[in-house]
Motif scaffolding. Structure first.
Motif: not given
Ligand code: SF4
Length: 472
Positions: A102-109, A114-115, A126-129
């Protein structure tokens, strides 16, 4: 052979995850303190966690470490190993050193995509997605109250076995009597557990296999049971995975409409009939269109259609052509899956990624189908990855407007409880917790996978679940 010696930590799992991306199946030799990959490059690395919390990975010749913020140890050791492996193999992964499902859990942080690029080496698209999807997932999750329950009802049977399938599903063509008994067992399980359920239901998902493989009478009976036993109010989302167009009849569509169901899945996977036949799906692309149009006429306005990129016998252009055709049909949701080889599937890893569908062309065809979806007004609303995909890509659900599927988001979030009926189902309870990498601690309660054993022990399964949820 690749050897990674662990020093200052024992995070074999994280090391194996990174090794697997670059060097195939790893082996954890815990007695020797290392992870090896026989198919990897011929080199020995040391992956060390230092006293200051940073990680360094080094060979005899070179050392690799990350600058900037120090992350938690599990992430630190992956970062330094990732940059070492990327340099040694001259390969970069679309999701960088993020190996979780679940990469979106990391993205939530993070407060900007860009982070993800900087910290985890995620490729910019993929980062933007992930960033965009994580925001939509959170919005949808906020519509599922924490004290509510999601319900899954599983029918692990299909009219024939698709060649690429890895699910616990049985070809039912020779066992219709078994299917009838299974449906009765399912009703029995629901009728034992449901009366004690006091919590409101947010979402019910009837999945499989292929639930519409049930004969019309049994299918209607299951829906009757659901609506009479479960407290399905008007605010509760109900989805039926109709799945295979060859199982969807007008009577079953009428049954669903009469019960008030408007959200179904009709899954083409590809719009090439020759591929479908070779894969053993026993329906054509024309069948998909015919059933889809019929369902629209009957008032089903929330239809999801699944596509698979990387099918055997197909190349990138085939997938893109299928995406265009499905987008033309304009269903509310389209989910793009990337095929990967799992243990139970009949196809080989080579067939999944054959000469026509290399890692690169699969990646490009998925990117192009996403571009077409954005262009047609869809946006991503949930996403997950699977381990051992070989290609490192993801599965993404796209929606028009605010039509994203709550069950999918809640189930993948590991932040909402799921009560699962039927063989092979996994019930789970999610407890909020402070600190740590995960905001919830998850307890799971599996149901026997084998359908015959499930039928024999259905009362035991029901009691186990009642106890798990503290029902009286
Ligand atoms: S319809 Fe789905 S679950 Fe059934 S065999 Fe095909 S891929 Fe597997």
């Amino acid at each position: 052979m690749l050897e990674v010696i662990l020093k200052g930590h024992d995070k074999y799992y994280g090391v194996s995850d990174v090794v697997r991306m670059f060097a195939g199946v790893p082996e954890e030799l815990k007695d020797e303190g290392k992870v090896v990959a026989p198919d990897g490059p011929d080199i020995t690395l040391v992956n060390e966690l230092l006293d200051d919390g940073r990680s360094v990975t080094y060979s005899k010749e070179k050392s690799y470490a990350c600058d900037g913020e120090v992350l938690e140890p599990g992430r630190e050791i992956k970062r330094s190993l990732y940059i070492a492996m990327a340099d040694i193999t001259s390969m970069n992964m679309p999701w960088g050193c993020l190996t979780g499902i679940r990469p979106t859990l990391v993205a939530c942080e993070e407060d900007r995509p860009e982070a993800l690029e900087k910290k985890y080496f995620v490729r910019s698209d993929k980062a933007r997605l992930a960033f965009e999807t994580s925001r939509e997932e959170q919005r949808l999750l906020s519509m599922v109250p924490e004290d509510s329950l999601c319900v899954y009802i599983g029918i692990p049977f299909c009219p024939s076995r698709c060649e690429y399938c890895s699910f616990v599903s049985s070809d039912i063509s020779c066992h219709m009597d078994r299917l009838r008994s299974y449906e009765k067992a399912l009703e029995h399980e629901i009728s034992i557990v449901a009366p004690s359920l006091k919590r409101p239901l947010s979402a019910v998902y009837v999945g499989g296999g292929t639930p519409t493989v049930l004969e019309e009478k049994e299918f209607a009976s299951l829906l009757d049971c659901m609506y009479s036993e479960l407290n399905i109010t008007s605010g509760c989302e109900v989805t039926v995975e109709a799945g295979r167009p060859d199982t969807i009849t007008e009577e079953k569509l009428i049954s669903m409409r009469e019960h008030g169901i408007t959200r179904i899945c009709i899954n083409p996977q590809t719009m090439r009939s020759d591929t479908l036949m070779k894969l053993g799906r026993k329906h054509t692309a024309e069948d998909t269109v015919r059933v889809y149009r019929k369902a629209c006429e009957m008032g089903f306005d929330l239809i999801n259609m699944d596509l698979i990129a990387g099918l055997p016998y197909e190349n990138a252009a085939d997938h893109i052509e299928s995406a265009k055709k499905v987008i033309e049909l304009a269903p509310a949701n389209i989910t793009v899956h990337t095929l990967y080889k799992k243990r139970r599937a009949r196809i080989s890893r080579e067939q999944v990624m054959d000469v026509d569908m290399t890692r690169g062309s699969l990646d490009e065809s998925v990117a192009e189908s996403y571009r077409l979806l954005y262009e047609a007004g869809y946006h991503p609303y949930y996403m997950y990855r699977q381990k051992d995909t070989g290609h490192g890509l993801e599965n993404t659900g796209f929606a028009k407007g605010e039509t994203g599927n709550l069950y999918n988001v809640a189930m993948m979030s590991d932040a909402r409880d799921v009560l699962s009926f039927g063989a092979g189902g996994m019930s789970k309870r999610c407890f909020a917790q402070e600190g740590g990498q995960h905001k919830h601690r998850v307890e799971r309660c599996p149901t026997i996978k084998d359908a015959l054993t499930y039928m024999e022990r259905v009362e035991e399964m029901a009691e186990k679940k009642s106890a798990f949820f503290g029902l009286k």
